[in-house]
Write a protein that holds these residues in place. Structure first.
Motif, short mmCIF file in Angstrom:
data_model
loop_
_atom_site.label_atom_id
_atom_site.label_comp_id
_atom_site.label_asym_id
_atom_site.label_seq_id
_atom_site.Cartn_x
_atom_site.Cartn_y
_atom_site.Cartn_z
N ASN A 210 23.80 10.87 -16.80
CA ASN A 210 24.36 9.65 -15.80
C ASN A 210 24.78 8.41 -15.90
OD1 ASN A 210 21.67 11.82 -15.20
ND2 ASN A 210 19.93 10.47 -15.07
N ALA A 221 19.67 11.67 -6.02
CA ALA A 221 17.91 12.39 -6.69
C ALA A 221 17.04 11.81 -5.61
CB ALA A 221 17.96 12.03 -8.87
N GLN A 224 16.86 14.88 -4.15
CA GLN A 224 15.79 16.18 -4.79
C GLN A 224 14.67 15.43 -4.95
OE1 GLN A 224 17.62 17.79 -7.75
NE2 GLN A 224 16.15 17.35 -9.57
N SER A 239 6.95 18.47 -6.91
CA SER A 239 9.30 18.65 -7.81
C SER A 239 9.37 20.09 -7.48
CB SER A 239 8.94 17.48 -8.32
OG SER A 239 8.19 17.75 -9.31
N THR A 312 21.45 20.84 -11.49
CA THR A 312 20.41 20.74 -10.01
C THR A 312 21.48 19.21 -9.63
OG1 THR A 312 18.99 18.74 -10.06
CG2 THR A 312 20.35 18.68 -12.01
N ARG A 314 20.61 17.51 -7.78
CA ARG A 314 20.80 15.80 -8.35
C ARG A 314 22.44 15.19 -8.90
NH1 ARG A 314 20.88 13.77 -13.50
NH2 ARG A 314 19.94 15.61 -14.75
#
Length: 650
Positions: A210, A221, A224, A239, A312, A314
């Motif tokens: 990140n 995020a 998400q 989640s 993912t 994000r």
């Protein structure tokens, strides 16, 4: 100064977008109710195994459901899903997701096998506990100091107080190490009283996670994980592999032992542990742990109660699905016949040798089918969107509850596999150089006959329950005219119904967050990195991150030559700016720099990330020699740390 300097990569602050006073929630539409009923009828028979496994071994939980930080702020609520009851889902929740969250919401200390336990439901992840000769061996100490402290307190209060003799990080994601300072003292680690064990390259991968794309990942995020959604029938439903992500203090203590190869064994506090290396799967640095004495295999995060993410939403680097399936096959071969219990760092465990092998091989087949069929269709010329629409799991795979898409989905994972091999371009020339979204949207609205026509067509699609088409239409309208209140309201309604229907918890979060922001605007948020995380980031990576914020228009044709001396780290770097490019070289120096800056690294963070005035930093101990205008020119040419940029509007 120190605390201010911690607002580092991933920082987002301030408000963006208008605030609208429309009600936050709408009921499920007739089309959504119909879709939910159809989903309920299509689900495989629930034989009760998952429920039995999720309940098995329960010992105790905390009497006070609220876990708080030192300032009294609630960072985790164990009772956040206590409102859930019964097997029938509300009309606003996908029936499959309802069943799934009913299992994930359980929390407390659970017996796993002989001398092994798990604390589940205290975070998005689980903390596994092994009884050593003298103390506890902890695997994955959750995300934050506060939740980890609470989890260990429950262990000690229930099983008897013992010191922590070792902590194992299964992989390089924050929810598997961030609570470490809540369970051990770094002084004990340095004194050799506590061992910290991690896979090879753990620290480098943790530091780099990140950093370059931190602001974008942090903002995405929020979508998400539904960070601003309240748990409820109209809000967040976990989640997919746990609840949400805990608040609090994310910490890190560097490993003292690195595991490098599969089959490597270590005797830790009298307990023999065997490791399987699974790099470049769910995380770049990851390993599984086998405990021979307990005949228990911890599959970390390559096997859970849901299909995982190959990419993912994000944002991250695309994962290797082919390798992932291969490591699951290896795990089945190496540990399937030797294990009576299998657990992971998310979700609930499974018991019995047949369950162990079935869980590993079932998920192996899921990832391999997803990979192979995506590649097969890709090689026939099908595009990402076409593959995502066509590819479905066969019943033998898809009817296994643990293979369902509560977290990852066949839809977005097939696109990730396509990207892994071919990148973003689908070979259609029209998609090679399209107009950017705002211009394209305006042209599309005009081509469709104007705003009234688009609204009418979208309303018709919504009435027919075609929310995918209505949101496509209305997204163009909002990007062409973000102040169109009716268009915004309808798009929010369309997103909301898609969220209600989603089996994937994170799809639900993303749709509902989009609806929320269209109606109420973006909530102010600040994401910070802890001292531990900042300390772990190599200086070279920090400086490369600074270079990504250099504004060409602001720096113009200026050429800068600056030396940096980090007094607290005994590090030196030279920074060169030319052609609107900033390049840093560690361990080097300009022979005749225009300016030299010296001081502790936290002051450089304040200079380059917070952009505090040079004079203020000099009074705090930063030393600037030579032409200070060069330093001020560099600082002025850096973009400020990004705020919460728009996603659902231009």
């Amino acid at each position: 100064m120190i605390k201010k300097a911690l607002f580092f990569v991933g920082c987002a602050s301030g408000l963006a977008g208008a605030v609208f006073a429309e009600p936050v929630e709408k009921p499920a539409s007739a089309a959504t109710i119909s879709a939910q009923r159809a989903m309920a009828k299509s689900l495989p028979v629930d034989d009760g195994r998952d429920s039995g496994f999720a309940d098995r071994g329960f010992i105790a939980t905390l009497s006070d459901p609220q876990i708080k930080a030192k300032d009294g702020k609630i960072v985790w609520n164990l009772g956040a899903y206590d409102w859930m009851s019964g097997n029938t889902a509300p009309e606003s929740v996908n029936p499959s997701l309802w069943r799934h969250m009913g299992l994930l919401r359980k929390h407390g200390l659970f017996a796993l096998s002989e001398n092994m336990w798990q604390v589940r439901g205290f975070d998005v992840s689980n903390m596994t506990v092994i009884k050593g000769q003298n103390g506890w061996i902890l695997i994955d100490p959750l995300t934050t100091r506060e939740t980890a402290t609470a989890a260990l307190r429950l262990v000690n209060e229930t099983l008897g107080t013992r010191p922590v003799s070792a902590v194992i990080y299964s992989h390089s994601h924050g929810d598997h190490f961030g609570g470490v300072r809540g369970v051990v003292n770094e002084a004990d680690v340095k004194a050799g009283k506590v061992q910290i064990i991690a896979p090879e390259h753990f620290l480098a991968e943790t530091a780099s996670e990140n950093v370059m794309a931190g602001p974008a990942m942090g903002r995405r995020a929020n979508f998400q994980f539904g960070s601003h959604l309240q748990p409820g029938p109209f809000g967040q439903m976990g989640s997919g592999i746990g609840r949400g992500v805990a608040g609090g203090d994310i910490t890190l203590i560097a490993p003292t032992i690195e595991i490098q190869k599969t089959g490597e064994t270590r005797v830790i506090d009298g307990v023999t542990l065997e490791f399987q290396m699974v790099p470049e799967t769910e995380a770049p640095a990851e390993m599984n742990v086998y405990v021979p004495a307990a005949r228990t295999f911890l599959a970390a995060e390559i096997a859970t109660c849901s299909l995982h993410n190959i990419l993912t939403p994000r944002g991250a680097k695309v994962r290797d699905t082919h390798a992932w399936a291969g490591f699951l096959n290896e795990a089945a071969n190496l540990y399937g016949d030797r294990s009576d219990t299998i657990a992971s760092s998310h979700c609930w465990p499974r018991f019995g040798q047949e369950e162990v092998k079935g869980w590993l091989t079932g998920q192996r087949d899921n990832y391999r089918y997803l990979h192979d069929q995506t590649v097969r269709m890709m090689n026939k010329g099908m595009t990402q969107a076409e593959i995502a629409e066509a590819l479905k799991a066969p019943a033998a795979i898809g009817d296994q509850w643990f293979n369902k898409g509560y977290y990852g989905t066949y839809s977005h994972n097939s696109k990730a596999i396509y990207q892994f091999y071919l990148g973003w371009y689908d070979a259609v020339p029209a998609n090679l150089n399209p107009h950017p979204p705002e211009i394209r949207a305006a042209k599309m609205v005009t081509a469709m006959g104007g705003t009234k026509k688009v609204l009418a067509t979208a309303k018709k699609a919504m009435a027919e329950g075609d929310y995918r088409w209505s949101s496509d239409l209305l997204n163009n309208l909002v990007f062409a005219d973000p102040k169109n209140a009716e268009g915004r309201a309808l798009l929010a309604d369309s997103y909301e119904q898609q969220g209600y229907q989603a089996e994937s918890a994170i799809w639900r979060n993303m749709f509902l967050t989009a609806a929320h922001e269209l109606r109420q605007g973006i909530k102010a948020s600040i994401n910070t990195q802890s001292i531990d995380m900042i300390s772990a980031v190599p200086t070279a990576l920090l400086l490369d991150s600074v270079a990504t914020r250099l504004d060409p228009a602001a720096i113009g044709n200026r050429k800068l030559a600056i030396n940096l001396n980090f007094s607290d780290r005994n590090e030196q770097a030279k920074v060169s700016v030319g052609n609107a490019v900033m390049f840093s070289e560690m361990g080097a120096a300009h022979p005749t720099p225009a300016a030299t800056i010296s001081g502790p690294r936290q002051l450089f963070l304040a200079l380059l990330f917070l952009k505090l005035p040079v004079a203020q930093l000099e009074s705090a101990g930063l030393k600037v020699e030579g032409d200070r205008s060069q330093v001020e020119a560099l600082q002025a040419a850096l973009d400020p740390m990004p705020g919460p940029f728009n996603i659902v509007e231009p």
